[in-house]
Design an enzyme around this catalytic site. Structure first.
Site, PDB file in Angstrom:
ATOM      1  N   ASP A   1       2.215  -0.897   2.871  1.00  0.00           N
ATOM      2  CA  ASP A   1       1.620  -2.070   2.237  1.00  0.00           C
ATOM      3  C   ASP A   1       0.522  -2.626   3.140  1.00  0.00           C
ATOM      4  O   ASP A   1       0.546  -2.391   4.353  1.00  0.00           O
ATOM      5  CB  ASP A   1       2.666  -3.158   1.969  1.00  0.00           C
ATOM      6  CG  ASP A   1       2.173  -4.149   0.928  1.00  0.00           C
ATOM      7  OD1 ASP A   1       2.274  -3.860  -0.275  1.00  0.00           O
ATOM      8  OD2 ASP A   1       1.611  -5.201   1.324  1.00  0.00           O
TER       9      ASP A   1
ATOM     10  N   TYR B   1      -3.726 -13.757   2.484  1.00  0.00           N
ATOM     11  CA  TYR B   1      -2.252 -13.844   2.503  1.00  0.00           C
ATOM     12  C   TYR B   1      -1.765 -14.532   3.781  1.00  0.00           C
ATOM     13  O   TYR B   1      -0.812 -15.316   3.748  1.00  0.00           O
ATOM     14  CB  TYR B   1      -1.639 -12.443   2.427  1.00  0.00           C
ATOM     15  CG  TYR B   1      -1.634 -11.831   1.045  1.00  0.00           C
ATOM     16  CD1 TYR B   1      -0.729 -12.257   0.077  1.00  0.00           C
ATOM     17  CD2 TYR B   1      -2.511 -10.815   0.704  1.00  0.00           C
ATOM     18  CE1 TYR B   1      -0.701 -11.690  -1.193  1.00  0.00           C
ATOM     19  CE2 TYR B   1      -2.497 -10.231  -0.554  1.00  0.00           C
ATOM     20  CZ  TYR B   1      -1.594 -10.678  -1.503  1.00  0.00           C
ATOM     21  OH  TYR B   1      -1.572 -10.107  -2.754  1.00  0.00           O
TER      22      TYR B   1
HETATM   23  C1  LIG Z   1      -2.928  -6.838  -2.588  1.00  0.00           C
HETATM   24  C2  LIG Z   1      -2.124  -5.633  -2.159  1.00  0.00           C
HETATM   25  C3  LIG Z   1      -0.774  -5.651  -1.697  1.00  0.00           C
HETATM   26  N1  LIG Z   1      -0.435  -4.339  -1.397  1.00  0.00           N
HETATM   27  C4  LIG Z   1      -1.494  -3.513  -1.669  1.00  0.00           C
HETATM   28  C5  LIG Z   1      -2.570  -4.311  -2.106  1.00  0.00           C
HETATM   29  C6  LIG Z   1      -3.968  -3.797  -2.413  1.00  0.00           C
HETATM   30  C7  LIG Z   1      -4.037  -3.121  -3.726  1.00  0.00           C
HETATM   31  C8  LIG Z   1      -3.954  -4.045  -4.917  1.00  0.00           C
HETATM   32  O1  LIG Z   1      -4.773  -4.949  -5.025  1.00  0.00           O
HETATM   33  O2  LIG Z   1      -3.044  -3.806  -5.727  1.00  0.00           O
HETATM   34  C9  LIG Z   1      -1.578  -2.057  -1.460  1.00  0.00           C
HETATM   35  C10 LIG Z   1      -0.391  -1.222  -1.671  1.00  0.00           C
HETATM   36  N2  LIG Z   1       0.903  -1.612  -1.919  1.00  0.00           N
HETATM   37  C11 LIG Z   1       1.710  -0.513  -2.053  1.00  0.00           C
HETATM   38  C12 LIG Z   1       0.908   0.627  -1.811  1.00  0.00           C
HETATM   39  C13 LIG Z   1       1.553   2.008  -1.691  1.00  0.00           C
HETATM   40  C14 LIG Z   1       0.917   3.193  -2.088  1.00  0.00           C
HETATM   41  C15 LIG Z   1       0.565   3.346  -3.552  1.00  0.00           C
HETATM   42  O3  LIG Z   1      -0.530   2.878  -3.924  1.00  0.00           O
HETATM   43  O4  LIG Z   1       1.327   3.978  -4.281  1.00  0.00           O
HETATM   44  C16 LIG Z   1      -0.408   0.198  -1.612  1.00  0.00           C
HETATM   45  C17 LIG Z   1      -1.671   1.022  -1.383  1.00  0.00           C
HETATM   46  C18 LIG Z   1       3.151  -0.491  -2.345  1.00  0.00           C
HETATM   47  C19 LIG Z   1       3.797  -1.680  -2.932  1.00  0.00           C
HETATM   48  N3  LIG Z   1       3.624  -2.980  -2.572  1.00  0.00           N
HETATM   49  C20 LIG Z   1       4.479  -3.782  -3.293  1.00  0.00           C
HETATM   50  C21 LIG Z   1       5.241  -2.965  -4.163  1.00  0.00           C
HETATM   51  C22 LIG Z   1       6.339  -3.433  -5.105  1.00  0.00           C
HETATM   52  C23 LIG Z   1       7.506  -3.916  -4.318  1.00  0.00           C
HETATM   53  C24 LIG Z   1       8.849  -3.400  -4.752  1.00  0.00           C
HETATM   54  O5  LIG Z   1       9.015  -2.190  -4.975  1.00  0.00           O
HETATM   55  O6  LIG Z   1       9.755  -4.218  -4.801  1.00  0.00           O
HETATM   56  C25 LIG Z   1       4.824  -1.654  -3.939  1.00  0.00           C
HETATM   57  C26 LIG Z   1       5.360  -0.401  -4.581  1.00  0.00           C
HETATM   58  C27 LIG Z   1       4.609  -5.256  -3.138  1.00  0.00           C
HETATM   59  C28 LIG Z   1       3.338  -6.020  -3.052  1.00  0.00           C
HETATM   60  N4  LIG Z   1       2.388  -5.881  -2.081  1.00  0.00           N
HETATM   61  C29 LIG Z   1       1.331  -6.718  -2.341  1.00  0.00           C
HETATM   62  C30 LIG Z   1       1.655  -7.470  -3.498  1.00  0.00           C
HETATM   63  C31 LIG Z   1       0.757  -8.504  -4.132  1.00  0.00           C
HETATM   64  C32 LIG Z   1       2.914  -7.060  -3.920  1.00  0.00           C
HETATM   65  C33 LIG Z   1       3.723  -7.654  -5.042  1.00  0.00           C
HETATM   66  C34 LIG Z   1       3.185  -7.312  -6.346  1.00  0.00           C
HETATM   67  C35 LIG Z   1       3.801  -6.040  -6.818  1.00  0.00           C
HETATM   68  O7  LIG Z   1       5.033  -5.982  -6.719  1.00  0.00           O
HETATM   69  O8  LIG Z   1       3.081  -5.165  -7.298  1.00  0.00           O
HETATM   70  C36 LIG Z   1       0.119  -6.830  -1.526  1.00  0.00           C
END
Ligand SMILES: Cc1c2[nH]c(c1CCC(=O)O)Cc1[nH]c(c(CCC(=O)O)c1C)Cc1[nH]c(c(CCC(=O)O)c1C)Cc1[nH]c(c(C)c1CCC(=O)O)C2
Length: 348
Positions: free
Chosen positions: A76, A156
């Site tokens: 992340d 963040y």
């Molecule tokens: C802003 C941002 C974040 N994380 C990320 C960004 C930039 C990309 C974008 O704008 O979407 C980038 C990210 N986050 C994750 C990846 C893994 C690789 C992929 O792309 O598959 C990547 C490249 C896993 C994740 N990161 C997150 C999850 C879900 C959490 C879970 O499984 O409980 C995953 C698979 C959690 C996360 N992490 C973040 C948020 C806002 C959230 C919650 C929203 C959501 O759940 O989608 C911050």
């Protein structure tokens, strides 16, 4: 097999490939039942990020299921503030939470940018994934590492959570630019170190996610998006010239042209708001472009999906292009629609 053997790396190196390589932002995630199963066994989301065996497993899941042309490291963007010592957690169903850092004393309490030992397990994940890709695809599938851009990560760190229009960081950009600059400088240094470590561990390309670039008024774009991102890229490329770099600056519109002029940038990500005909004329002569299907067209499926794919292929097939979404895949997207997308892009 050399790294240019993969379709993805060919396209990233500026070659117009026979069909565009395909991967999806957030391709490892909750829309996949096998991800939800692994995630449930891992403990917290950060536990999953710091477990090399399980993180490698979820990185590989979409490759095994769909045969995408690139894998993206499962981690992340918020592991950087976590590694610097900020308290970061993921509240179930609410997204990321952090103890806000809003002044210089908060910043001074964080660790030095070179001390990223907490991220050793993530680097170990990169090593494992690259090895598994080599074994399972013979290197035909490339590995992408990533980090968040400083402005997006700072938003963040300052607000302690995701915020509409990133109002807290924008306000600080006006009220206390010296503090914000210090935070951004810390992130530039830490992100550079982190990306170089990912490349050394086996990532062939890295993507920088400026997800909140669209919050910046034009007068602030240069200082808080363009300059920090360009500093990271120039420093990474100076140290590891073989690596390829993708900039995904969401919502910045015509400011993508600025990154088009940076020699060290290999590809520009296009969000779903970018006009692909403009991108074909203005950006593609300079750089490989990647994107820009609306994730909701994929969620909808059917004619919306087919039409979206046709429009993108029609506009961008004359130059180097990597097929992707215009932002991350949504958790409620049917797996069958992703299968359909793969068929449409591969022309099968
Ligand atoms: C802003 C941002 C974040 N994380 C990320 C960004 C930039 C990309 C974008 O704008 O979407 C980038 C990210 N986050 C994750 C990846 C893994 C690789 C992929 O792309 O598959 C990547 C490249 C896993 C994740 N990161 C997150 C999850 C879900 C959490 C879970 O499984 O409980 C995953 C698979 C959690 C996360 N992490 C973040 C948020 C806002 C959230 C919650 C929203 C959501 O759940 O989608 C911050």
């Amino acid at each position: 097999m050399g790294q240019d053997a993969s379709l993805f790396m060919q396209a990233l190196s500026g070659t117009k490939t026979q069909r565009p390589p395909l991967w999806l932002m957030r391709q490892a995630g909750r829309y996949l039942p096998e991800y939800r199963a692994t995630r449930a066994s891992a403990g917290s989301f950060l536990d999953l990020c710091y477990n090399p065996a399980l993180a490698a497993e979820v990185t590989m899941q979409p490759i095994r299921r769909f045969g995408f042309d690139a894998a993206i490291l499962f981690s992340d963007i918020l592991v950087i503030p976590h590694a610097l010592g900020q308290n970061v957690w993921f509240a179930e169903g609410e997204g990321p939470r952090l103890d806000p850092v809003t002044n210089n004393s908060g910043l001074l309490a964080l660790g030095a940018p070179g001390n990223l030992g907490k991220l050793d397990p993530v680097i170990e994940t990169v090593v494992r994934v690259r090895k598994q890709l080599q074994e399972e695809t013979g290197g035909a599938t490339a590995l992408i590492g990533f980090c968040g851009a400083p402005w997006t990560v700072a938003s963040y760190m300052i607000a302690g959570k995701g915020t509409p229009d990133q109002a807290p960081v924008r306000l600080i950009a006006y009220q206390d630019p010296a503090f914000l600059q210090a935070m951004i400088d810390l992130l530039v240094e830490a992100s550079t170190t982190y990306l170089v470590a990912q490349i050394d561990a086996g990532a062939q390309a890295v993507q920088i996610f400026e997800s909140f670039g669209g919050a910046l008024p034009p007068a602030l774009f240069q200082r808080w998006c363009y300059e920090p991102v360009t500093r990271i890229i120039r420093s990474v490329k100076a140290q590891r010239p073989q690596a390829r770099v993708i900039v995904f600056a969401r919502g910045v519109g015509h400011n993508l042209m600025a990154f088009g002029g940076v020699a060290e940038v290999d590809a520009l990500g296009l969000d779903w708001g970018v006009d692909v005909n403009w991108a074909a004329r203005a950006l593609q002569p300079m750089k490989t472009v990647q994107g820009n299907l609306d994730p909701l067209a994929l969620m909808a499926g059917g004619e919306a999906l087919a039409e979206g794919v046709r429009r993108i292929l029609g506009a961008l097939s004359d130059g180097p292009h990597i097929f992707n979404l215009g932002h991350g895949i949504q958790p409620t997207t049917p797996v069958a629609h992703v299968e359909e997308l793969v068929r449409l892009v591969r022309g099968a």
